[in-house]
Enzyme design. Structure first.
Site, PDB file in Angstrom:
ATOM      1  N   SER A  29       0.823  -1.210   0.000  1.00 26.87           N
ATOM      2  CA  SER A  29       0.000   0.000   0.000  1.00 26.87           C
ATOM      3  C   SER A  29       0.863   1.269   0.000  1.00 26.87           C
ATOM      4  CB  SER A  29      -0.953  -0.011   1.194  1.00 26.87           C
ATOM      5  OG  SER A  29      -0.236  -0.109   2.407  1.00 26.87           O
ATOM      6  N   ASP A  79      10.628   0.933  -2.260  1.00 28.65           N
ATOM      7  CA  ASP A  79       9.772  -0.166  -1.836  1.00 28.65           C
ATOM      8  C   ASP A  79       9.358   0.054  -0.376  1.00 28.65           C
ATOM      9  OD1 ASP A  79       8.373  -2.560  -1.876  1.00 28.65           O
ATOM     10  OD2 ASP A  79      10.090  -3.799  -2.447  1.00 28.65           O
ATOM     11  N   GLY A  80       8.346  -0.642   0.056  1.00 27.20           N
ATOM     12  CA  GLY A  80       7.910  -0.588   1.440  1.00 27.20           C
ATOM     13  C   GLY A  80       8.594  -1.679   2.253  1.00 27.20           C
ATOM     14  N   LYS A  92      10.293  -8.114   4.931  1.00 29.34           N
ATOM     15  CA  LYS A  92       9.364  -7.794   3.853  1.00 29.34           C
ATOM     16  C   LYS A  92       8.578  -9.060   3.495  1.00 29.34           C
ATOM     17  CE  LYS A  92      10.756  -5.377   0.361  1.00 29.34           C
ATOM     18  NZ  LYS A  92       9.405  -4.774   0.384  1.00 29.34           N
ATOM     19  N   GLY A  93       7.588  -8.876   2.627  1.00 29.04           N
ATOM     20  CA  GLY A  93       6.851 -10.038   2.167  1.00 29.04           C
ATOM     21  C   GLY A  93       5.425 -10.109   2.658  1.00 29.04           C
ATOM     22  N   GLY A  94       4.982  -9.042   3.369  1.00 24.65           N
ATOM     23  CA  GLY A  94       3.585  -8.984   3.791  1.00 24.65           C
ATOM     24  C   GLY A  94       2.638  -9.040   2.600  1.00 24.65           C
ATOM     25  N   GLY A  95       3.128  -8.615   1.453  1.00 24.60           N
ATOM     26  CA  GLY A  95       2.328  -8.675   0.238  1.00 24.60           C
ATOM     27  C   GLY A  95       2.691  -9.857  -0.650  1.00 24.60           C
ATOM     28  N   GLU A 101      10.833  -8.697  -5.162  1.00 25.47           N
ATOM     29  CA  GLU A 101      11.368  -7.460  -4.562  1.00 25.47           C
ATOM     30  C   GLU A 101      12.866  -7.589  -4.286  1.00 25.47           C
ATOM     31  OE1 GLU A 101       7.317  -5.976  -2.220  1.00 25.47           O
ATOM     32  OE2 GLU A 101       8.725  -7.274  -1.194  1.00 25.47           O
ATOM     33  N   LYS A 119       6.298   0.958  11.795  1.00 28.30           N
ATOM     34  CA  LYS A 119       7.084  -0.207  11.321  1.00 28.30           C
ATOM     35  C   LYS A 119       8.456  -0.328  11.987  1.00 28.30           C
ATOM     36  CE  LYS A 119       4.240  -1.079   7.626  1.00 28.30           C
ATOM     37  NZ  LYS A 119       4.514  -0.704   6.265  1.00 28.30           N
TER      38      LYS A 119
HETATM   39  C1  5RP Z   1       5.306  -6.821  -0.079  1.00 23.40           C
HETATM   40  C2  5RP Z   1       6.101  -6.015   0.870  1.00 23.40           C
HETATM   41  C3  5RP Z   1       5.555  -4.676   1.240  1.00 23.40           C
HETATM   42  O1  5RP Z   1       6.500  -3.723   0.940  1.00 23.40           O
HETATM   43  C4  5RP Z   1       5.233  -4.679   2.702  1.00 23.40           C
HETATM   44  O2  5RP Z   1       4.311  -5.712   2.948  1.00 23.40           O
HETATM   45  C5  5RP Z   1       4.664  -3.336   3.171  1.00 23.40           C
HETATM   46  O3  5RP Z   1       3.365  -3.159   2.711  1.00 23.40           O
HETATM   47  P1  5RP Z   1       2.463  -1.930   3.164  1.00 23.40           P
HETATM   48  O4  5RP Z   1       3.112  -0.695   2.619  1.00 23.40           O
HETATM   49  O5  5RP Z   1       1.119  -2.195   2.552  1.00 23.40           O
HETATM   50  O6  5RP Z   1       2.421  -1.936   4.664  1.00 23.40           O
HETATM   51  O7  5RP Z   1       7.151  -6.401   1.331  1.00 23.40           O
HETATM   52  O8  5RP Z   1       5.843  -8.093  -0.254  1.00 23.40           O
END
Ligand code: 5RP
Length: 220
Positions: A29, A79-80, A92-95, A101, A119
């Protein structure tokens, strides 16, 4: 939650991009808010997306895209992250996009991570499990091997098993606070069937942390 802060981080990151650059586009996001802010600047750039979702967002906003293997190198990737620990180590990897990535991150001359203040953690792993991408073949065997490091939970969403863009599954390994993230990353990646972990060690050059008081810039 923290929408205004994510927006501020995304806008600050968009200011780092210059015409002529090849830019890695993160997933999630916060990264999506960056992609939107970047599109608004109407610069002459080429984007390299870290997921199918980011590629379709960027395309819909008129950003020119290339595959990573079509470009020489990436100038800057934004990147987030899910959690940021000491020395700007990341989870990372929540998405479910961390493998792509990580490949894009390693191909990039500079990596800037954008997050809201929630975070940040004193000890990596105190807030988030470690996402591990695992091939589907005999993944229960891989699950057993991962138990050495904590409690692996097969990721599901709305009752069905989450698949990555590559068709693999994700185990979120609840490992508690991680004293040596580089060693944990190596040990997990040595298991047959593990594709990649969400531990990014020494891979963030800059972290932009958006808080109520403004955007802070952290360097390693
Ligand atoms: C996806 C990620 C994202 O960068 C991480 O999950 C952060 O997501 P968000 O900005 O929605 O909190 O690593 O694999």
């Amino acid at each position: 939650v923290n929408e205004a802060q994510k927006q501020a981080a995304g806008e600050a990151a968009a200011q780092l991009v210059e015409s002529g650059m090849t830019v890695g586009l993160g997933t999630g996001s916060t990264a999506a808010l960056f992609v939107r802010a970047l599109a608004k600047r109407r610069l002459d750039i080429t984007g390299v997306a870290t997921s199918v979702a980011t590629a379709s967002l960027a395309r819909s906003l008129g950003i020119r895209l290339a595959e990573l293997d079509e470009v020489d190198a990436i100038d800057l990737t934004i990147d987030g992250a899910d959690e940021i620990g000491p020395q700007l180590s990341l989870i990372k990897g929540g998405g479910a996009a961390h493998t792509r990535e990580k490949i894009v991150n390693y191909a990039s001359r500079r990596n800037v991570i954008i997050v809201d203040g929630s975070k940040m953690s004193k000890s990596l792993g105190e807030k988030w499990p470690v996402p591990v991408e695992v091939v589907v073949f005999a993944h229960l065997q891989t699950h057993k091997r991962l138990e050495e490091f904590g409690r692996p939970v097969l990721r599901q969403k709305a009752g069905s098993v989450v698949r990555t863009d590559a068709g693999n599954v994700i185990y979120d390994v609840h490992a508690g606070e991680i004293r040596d993230p580089a060693a944990l990353d190596r040990a997990m990646r040595a298991i047959p069937g593990v594709v990649e972990t969400g531990l990014f060690i020494g891979r963030a050059d800059v972290v932009l942390v958006a808080e109520a008081s403004g955007v802070r810039r952290l360097t390693r």
